[in-house]
Write an enzyme that holds these catalytic residues in place. Structure first.
Site, mmCIF file in Angstrom:
data_model
loop_
_atom_site.group_PDB
_atom_site.id
_atom_site.type_symbol
_atom_site.label_atom_id
_atom_site.label_comp_id
_atom_site.label_asym_id
_atom_site.label_seq_id
_atom_site.Cartn_x
_atom_site.Cartn_y
_atom_site.Cartn_z
ATOM 1 N N SER A 111 29.534 53.263 -14.452
ATOM 2 C CA SER A 111 28.265 52.537 -14.359
ATOM 3 C C SER A 111 27.800 52.534 -12.914
ATOM 4 C CB SER A 111 28.470 51.100 -14.855
ATOM 5 O OG SER A 111 27.361 50.274 -14.568
ATOM 6 N N TYR B 60 31.769 42.617 -16.467
ATOM 7 C CA TYR B 60 31.314 44.000 -16.645
ATOM 8 C C TYR B 60 31.557 44.793 -15.358
ATOM 9 C CZ TYR B 60 28.304 47.897 -18.045
ATOM 10 O OH TYR B 60 27.814 49.144 -18.373
#
Length: 255
Positions: free
Chosen positions: A147, A160
């Site tokens: 990410s 996350y």
């Protein structure tokens, strides 16, 4: 070998987690377009029905296996069933993931654990189980989905962020150990793509404007624009690429 042969996945079998929609569906269909047969996994029993149909329409074989990535026994069963489907597994794409948004001071412990389990622990466990099979067969490709938050901290998404930093580290660690076994372990770090996971950001006028302003391409990515990177990392074209985090971000990191 021609350039087309470099990216040809004919005869390869791939497992893609989180393949019901969005980036996972685009990756699964992209691998099939390049010739692979694909096992599509999601948490719902019929969640990947649409993806399977898209792949079969391309003339490739596909099947769906439901798995709860928050449960280690379910992950083990997914690995075993995937290898058994065609007796081999050449490509593993650890794409399945979840996100929870809370200020760090109020972040619920159970949601922290779920995000870490789904995004990081399941990816390591699947990689370990499938990696053992790949070592025995003498080759394999593992592609983790990282990410932009593998590089930065984000806001109100500490679990996350921790999971995606972990994915980057695990990618490098496994690449170091398994390169000698002709297994390449890499990751793709998607930028800002139009998916369900980013809907809250798309719907926030201020955040949406900030994001588009920073992207040199000037617009959010479409899931189909990620599939080429996955095909590259799954193919012989990337045989000397290992432990790399490939950003597909429209130039976000360049700013």
């Amino acid at each position: 070998m021609s350039n087309n042969d470099l990216f040809d996945l004919t005869g390869k079998t791939a497992l893609v987690t989180g393949a019901s929609r969005g980036l996972g569906q685009a990756i699964a269909v992209g691998l099939a377009t390049a010739g692979a047969d694909v096992i599509c996994s999601s948490s719902s029993e019929n969640g990947c029905a649409e993806t399977v149909e898209k792949i079969k329409a391309l003339g490739r074989n596909a099947t769906s296996i439901a798995a709860n990535l928050d449960d280690s026994d379910s992950v083990r069963q997914l690995a075993e069933s995937s290898i058994a489907w065609q007796g081999k597994l050449d490509v593993l794409v650890n794409n399945g993931g979840t996100i929870a948004r809370h200020p760090a001071v109020d972040f619920p412990e159970d949601e922290w654990m779920k995000v870490i389990n789904v995004n990081l622990n399941s990816a390591f466990l699947l990689s370990r189980l499938v990696g053992k099979h790949m070592i025995a067969q003498g080759q394999g490709k593992i592609i983790n989905i990282a990410s932009m938050l593998s590089y930065s901290g984000g806001i109100t998404v500490p679990a996350y962020t921790a999971s995606k930093h972990g994915i980057a580290g695990v990618t490098k660690a496994l690449a170091n150990e398994w390169a000698i076994n002709n297994i390449q372990v890499n990751a793709i770090a998607p930028g800002y793509f139009r998916t369900d996971n980013t809907q809250a950001l798309q719907d926030n006028p201020e955040r949406n404007a900030d994001i588009q302003k920073r992207i040199p391409a000037g617009e959010w990515g479409l899931p189909s624009q990620l599939s080429g990177a996955a095909v590259f990392l799954a193919s012989t074209a990337s045989d000397y690429v290992n432990g790399h985090i490939l950003a597909v971000d429209g130039g976000w990191l360049a700013r």
